[in-house]
Scaffold this motif. Structure first.
Motif, mmCIF file in Angstrom:
data_model
loop_
_atom_site.group_PDB
_atom_site.id
_atom_site.type_symbol
_atom_site.label_atom_id
_atom_site.label_comp_id
_atom_site.label_asym_id
_atom_site.label_seq_id
_atom_site.Cartn_x
_atom_site.Cartn_y
_atom_site.Cartn_z
ATOM 1 N N TYR A 23 0.844 -1.203 -0.128
ATOM 2 C CA TYR A 23 -0.084 0.054 0.029
ATOM 3 C C TYR A 23 0.943 1.205 0.062
ATOM 4 O O TYR A 23 0.833 2.376 -0.916
ATOM 5 C CB TYR A 23 -0.851 0.055 1.060
ATOM 6 N N TYR A 27 -0.489 5.685 -0.657
ATOM 7 C CA TYR A 27 -2.083 5.234 -0.471
ATOM 8 C C TYR A 27 -2.364 6.126 0.823
ATOM 9 O O TYR A 27 -3.406 6.649 1.000
ATOM 10 C CB TYR A 27 -1.815 3.898 -0.165
ATOM 11 N N PHE A 28 -1.545 6.030 1.838
ATOM 12 C CA PHE A 28 -1.861 6.545 3.345
ATOM 13 C C PHE A 28 -2.325 8.202 3.027
ATOM 14 O O PHE A 28 -3.349 8.675 3.498
ATOM 15 C CB PHE A 28 -0.862 6.391 4.002
ATOM 16 N N LYS A 31 -5.788 8.715 0.700
ATOM 17 C CA LYS A 31 -6.854 8.611 1.711
ATOM 18 C C LYS A 31 -6.827 9.597 2.797
ATOM 19 O O LYS A 31 -8.107 10.403 2.867
ATOM 20 C CB LYS A 31 -6.603 7.282 2.593
ATOM 21 N N THR A 38 -8.338 3.984 5.610
ATOM 22 C CA THR A 38 -7.706 3.086 4.666
ATOM 23 C C THR A 38 -8.325 1.655 4.959
ATOM 24 O O THR A 38 -7.778 0.695 5.627
ATOM 25 C CB THR A 38 -6.192 3.158 5.589
ATOM 26 N N LEU A 41 -6.721 -1.369 3.389
ATOM 27 C CA LEU A 41 -5.498 -1.974 4.168
ATOM 28 C C LEU A 41 -6.076 -2.567 5.511
ATOM 29 O O LEU A 41 -5.562 -3.879 5.704
ATOM 30 C CB LEU A 41 -4.393 -0.887 4.273
ATOM 31 N N CYS A 81 2.444 3.646 6.746
ATOM 32 C CA CYS A 81 1.076 3.490 7.155
ATOM 33 C C CYS A 81 1.026 3.340 8.622
ATOM 34 O O CYS A 81 0.434 2.395 8.907
ATOM 35 C CB CYS A 81 0.676 2.331 6.066
ATOM 36 N N LEU A 83 -1.197 3.089 11.350
ATOM 37 C CA LEU A 83 -2.763 3.098 11.542
ATOM 38 C C LEU A 83 -3.054 3.333 13.184
ATOM 39 O O LEU A 83 -2.829 2.310 14.013
ATOM 40 C CB LEU A 83 -3.133 1.762 11.110
#
Length: 387
Positions: A23, A27-28, A31, A38, A41, A81, A83
């Protein structure tokens, strides 16, 4: 003393690293900028079993501990990423429910937390009290067999993504008349519960909210545990996993920043055909940041090991130190990376300045660096309480 991961932990680290890189930071950022989550993911991590590594196998988890969950948090962050809901849902909520919930609560919530189909967020902080639960204004009172919750919460992460929120409130002890903490599993669509999004100067796909609870009616089984006596142990059960996994996320972010900067400085040539990384004025700050990140990782490993061994008091000290060290190291690493890249460091393309807000927040939340220093001064150095 063994610093090596088990073969299974090594495999987990490699697998999560591969997922994170699939990802990536682009991608992070995409989003976050779109105001999206996310979701892809998160769902894939759930299908692969990474979200439930610390949940018992009987509920669909991996049967591991906070050590394994810290690996997941760190490796996703190291791929760009980070989270936050890994800390809130699997680390705090799943731990509290597993350790102090009723059998029915474990059966109802843990399988969904393990596969990622359910998220439970955590609400303790209040506008007036901060995280000082001795001054919490959210109160739960009996109304027949039900409970009524009234109060306010702030800086509550991911309420818009979750089906439930674990609310810390206070109840009156009928034997003493004093208020004591209690935790309640509250549906996020419960009548009387309203949320208001906070605008934050942090680039993140996870949102922060104010919560308003106006006589939110809950059934008796919304109370975590068999009785009010479970409240205080349940509250503290979630704090060490929170500290450790937040620290792991910070260490991963620091690794990501140092790696990005090192790649750039090893290939960027300006003076005489030599890479800028050959100059000590560039290389030494990066090396210093790398040392600080690695020191934080060692303390995280110690804290997680102590926690998984059931040595809660020692894990509390180590977990707080790990959170402090990782918060400082991550902020240093990202700032140093931006400086090493110069103007490129401030662009979205190079993917380091996008983390400045997050790592700065990591020195404040979920517990500030100053409160950790107070804790260490009091409990490690034997100083009188200063607050």
């Amino acid at each position: 003393m063994n610093f090596d991961l088990t073969p299974e932990q090594d495999q987990l680290r490699d697998a999560v690293r591969a997922l994170g890189r699939k990802y990536g930071h682009g991608y992070f950022v995409e989003k976050a900028r779109a105001g999206a989550h996310t979701t892809e993911l998160w769902q894939e991590a759930g299908r692969l079993g990474y979200l439930g590594v610390n949940i018992p196998t009987e509920y669909g988890g991996g049967g591991g501990g906070i050590t394994e969950l810290a690996i997941v948090c760190e490796e996703l962050a190291a791929a760009g990423c980070p989270l936050l809901l890994l800390v809130v849902s699997p680390a705090i909520a799943a731990t509290v429910i597993n350790k102090h919930g009723t059998d029915e609560q474990r059966k109802r919530h843990l399988p969904g937390l393990a596969d990622g189909s359910q998220k439970i967020v955590f609400a303790i902080t209040e506008p007036e009290a901060g995280s000082n639960f001795h001054r919490l204004g959210t109160v739960a009172r009996r109304d027949g067999d039900d409970w009524l919750l009234t109060g306010r919460k702030c800086y509550i992460s991911g309420v818009d993504e979750a089906g439930h929120v674990l609310v810390v409130a206070r109840t009156e002890d009928s034997s003493t008349g004093k208020l004591k903490p209690a935790l309640f599993i509250v549906p996020t669509d419960a009548p009387g519960l309203e949320k208001s999004k906070l605008d934050m100067e942090i680039l993140s796909p996870e949102n922060q909210f104010l919560l308003y609870l106006d006589d939110v009616r809950l059934p008796a089984d919304a109370l975590v545990g068999e009785s009010l006596d479970a409240g205080l142990p349940a509250l503290f059960a979630g704090l060490n996993p929170e500290r450790i996994t937040v620290a792991a996320m910070g260490a991963g972010t620091g690794r990501y920043a140092v790696e990005r900067a090192s790649e750039y400085t090893a290939t960027r040539k300006v003076w005489g055909g030599r890479s800028i990384g050959t100059h000590q004025g560039v290389a030494h700050p990066l090396a210093h940041a790398a040392v600080q990140v690695e020191l934080a990782r060692l303390m995280i490993h110690k804290a997680a090991t102590l926690y998984d061994a059931g040595r809660d008091l020692e894990a509390g000290v180590a977990g707080n130190m790990a959170k402090y060290a990782a918060g400082e190291a991550a902020a240093l690493a990202v700032d140093t990376a931006v400086q090493a890249l110069g103007g490129a460091g401030m662009t979205t393309e190079y993917g380091v300045a996008t983390l400045l807000g997050a790592v700065r927040a990591g020195r404040i939340a979920p517990v500030s660096r100053e409160m950790i220093l107070n804790f260490v001064a009091q409990h490690v150095l034997g100083q009188d309480k200063s607050y």
